[in-house]
Design an enzyme around this catalytic site. Structure first.
Site, PDB file in Angstrom:
ATOM      1  N   ASP A   1     -24.244   5.405  -7.148  1.00 38.40           N
ATOM      2  CA  ASP A   1     -23.919   6.889  -8.426  1.00 38.40           C
ATOM      3  C   ASP A   1     -24.320   5.317  -9.796  1.00 38.40           C
ATOM      4  OD1 ASP A   1     -23.600   9.076  -7.330  1.00 38.40           O
ATOM      5  OD2 ASP A   1     -20.997   8.152  -7.390  1.00 38.40           O
TER       6      ASP A   1
ATOM      7  N   HIS B   1     -18.551   5.782 -15.976  1.00 35.14           N
ATOM      8  CA  HIS B   1     -17.687   4.625 -16.652  1.00 35.14           C
ATOM      9  C   HIS B   1     -18.855   3.715 -15.821  1.00 35.14           C
ATOM     10  CE1 HIS B   1     -13.698   6.001 -15.822  1.00 35.14           C
ATOM     11  NE2 HIS B   1     -13.413   4.686 -16.646  1.00 35.14           N
TER      12      HIS B   1
ATOM     13  N   HIS C   1     -16.648   6.027  -6.725  1.00 37.85           N
ATOM     14  CA  HIS C   1     -18.114   6.219  -7.357  1.00 37.85           C
ATOM     15  C   HIS C   1     -18.706   5.191  -5.689  1.00 37.85           C
ATOM     16  CE1 HIS C   1     -18.203   8.554 -10.744  1.00 37.85           C
ATOM     17  NE2 HIS C   1     -17.782   7.213 -11.011  1.00 37.85           N
TER      18      HIS C   1
ATOM     19  N   ARG D   1     -16.415   0.211 -10.317  1.00 37.81           N
ATOM     20  CA  ARG D   1     -16.454   1.996  -9.935  1.00 37.81           C
ATOM     21  C   ARG D   1     -16.112   1.875  -8.008  1.00 37.81           C
ATOM     22  NH1 ARG D   1     -13.191   4.084 -12.354  1.00 37.81           N
ATOM     23  NH2 ARG D   1     -13.931   5.745 -12.194  1.00 37.81           N
TER      24      ARG D   1
END
Length: 277
Positions: A197, A154, A193, A187
Site C-alpha cells: 500500500d 497518509h 497499511h 503506516r
C-alpha cells in the site's frame, strides 16, 4: 435562536468555500487506470507484506520510533502534521509565520489527496490490523475499519509533502526525503497499511506532483514559497551572474607591436588585416 441561525449560516459558508485546488479531481490522472491491483492474498508479493507487517511490530519495541509512528498518524490538523518535517526542512510551517509555504502545501494536498479515493473504494483491500484482528498503537481502529487500505492516504500525503518541500528547498532534499520515507513506513509500523500500500502511494504521489507542475497557479505559488523560505532561512538568494565586460579588440601594427584606435595604416585587428584611416 439568533446564535443557531448564525451557526447555520457559518456552516453553509464553510461548505460553499472549501479549500481551493489547482485542479479538480476529474482533471487529475486516474490512479485506478494507472496502477496495478494490490497483491492477492495468495501471492509472493503478499508474503512480503506479511513479513513487513512482522517488521513493523518489531519496530514498536523502540519507544522513540513508536512515538514517532503515532505522531505521524495525525490527519486533521495540518499545522501539527507539517511540524513533522520541521527539522528536515529547517523551518516550522504554519499559517502565520510561513503563509506562502502553508498555502502551497494546503492547496496542493487538497488537489492530490482525493486521488486515492476511487482506487480505495474499488479494491476495498482489508487492512493488516483487521486481517490479524490486532490492535493499533495509534488507536485508529474505529475510523479505519472497513475502509480500503490500497493505496495509503497518509503515505500519498506524506510523500507529496516531501516532494513539495524538496522543490522549495532542494539543498535539504536528503533530509526531507528521509523524513518522508520514515513517515510512510510509520503506516506499516502501526498496522494501518501493508508495505505494498505504502509503496504504491509513493508512486501515486509522484504522479500527482507531476500533474501539479502543469498549473500556472501552482508555479506562481511555488515561486512565492521558495522566496519566503529563502527570506526566513537567510539563504536569500542566488547572486546574479553579471555579464562579462565587453572586451576591446586587441590591435597590432603590421610589425606585430601593439597599436591603438588612433593608429593609421595597415593593422592586425582580431586576427584580420585592416586599413585604419
Amino acid at each position: 435562536m439568533v446564535i443557531a441561525t448564525m451557526m447555520a449560516t457559518m456552516s453553509i459558508q464553510a461548505q460553499d468555500n472549501p479549500t481551493p485546488v489547482y485542479f479538480e479531481l476529474n482533471e487529475m490522472p486516474s490512479l485506478l487506470e494507472i496502477m496495478p491491483p494490490p497483491p492477492s492474498f495468495d501471492s509472493p508479493e503478499f508474503a512480503n507484506d506479511v513479513v513487513r507487517y512482522g517488521w513493523g511490530k518489531q519496530q514498536r519495541q523502540d519507544p522513540e520510533r513508536l512515538e514517532l509512528a503515532i505522531a505521524d498518524a495525525e490527519w486533521d490538523n495540518l499545522t501539527k502534521l507539517f511540524l513533522q518535517w520541521k527539522d528536515a526542512f529547517g523551518l516550522e510551517i504554519n499559517e502565520t509565520e510561513t503563509p506562502e509555504i502553508y498555502k502551497l502545501l494546503t492547496t496542493s494536498l487538497a488537489t492530490t489527496d482525493p486521488m486515492r479515493k476511487e482506487t480505495k473504494a474499488y479494491y476495498h483491500r482489508q487492512r493488516p490490523f483487521e486481517r490479524f484482528d490486532d490492535s493499533m498503537p495509534s488507536h485508529e481502529e474505529d475510523e479505519l475499519r472497513g475502509e480500503g487500505s490500497y493505496p495509503s492516504g497518509h503515505s500519498l500525503r506524506g510523500w507529496s509533502i516531501s516532494l513539495l518541500l524538496a522543490q522549495i528547498a532542494p539543498s535539504r532534499a536528503n533530509e526531507i526525503f528521509k523524513r518522508g520515507w520514515d513517515y510512510c513506513n510509520s503506516r506499516v509500523i502501526v498496522g494501518a497499511h501493508w508495505q505494498s500500500d505504502v509503496d504504491a502511494s509513493r508512486t501515486a504521489a509522484s504522479i500527482g506532483f507531476c500533474a501539479l507542475q502543469n498549473s500556472e497557479a501552482f508555479i506562481t505559488q511555488m515561486k512565492k514559497a521558495q522566496q519566503e523560505y529563502q527570506e526566513k532561512t537567510g539563504s536569500a538568494s542566488v547572486r546574479a551572474i553579471s555579464a562579462p565586460a565587453e572586451q576591446k579588440a586587441v590591435i597590432y601594427n603590421i610589425s606585430g607591436t601593439p597599436a591603438d584606435e588612433h593608429t593609421h595604416g595597415i593593422v592586425i585587428e582580431d586576427g584580420q588585416k585592416k586599413a585604419k584611416r
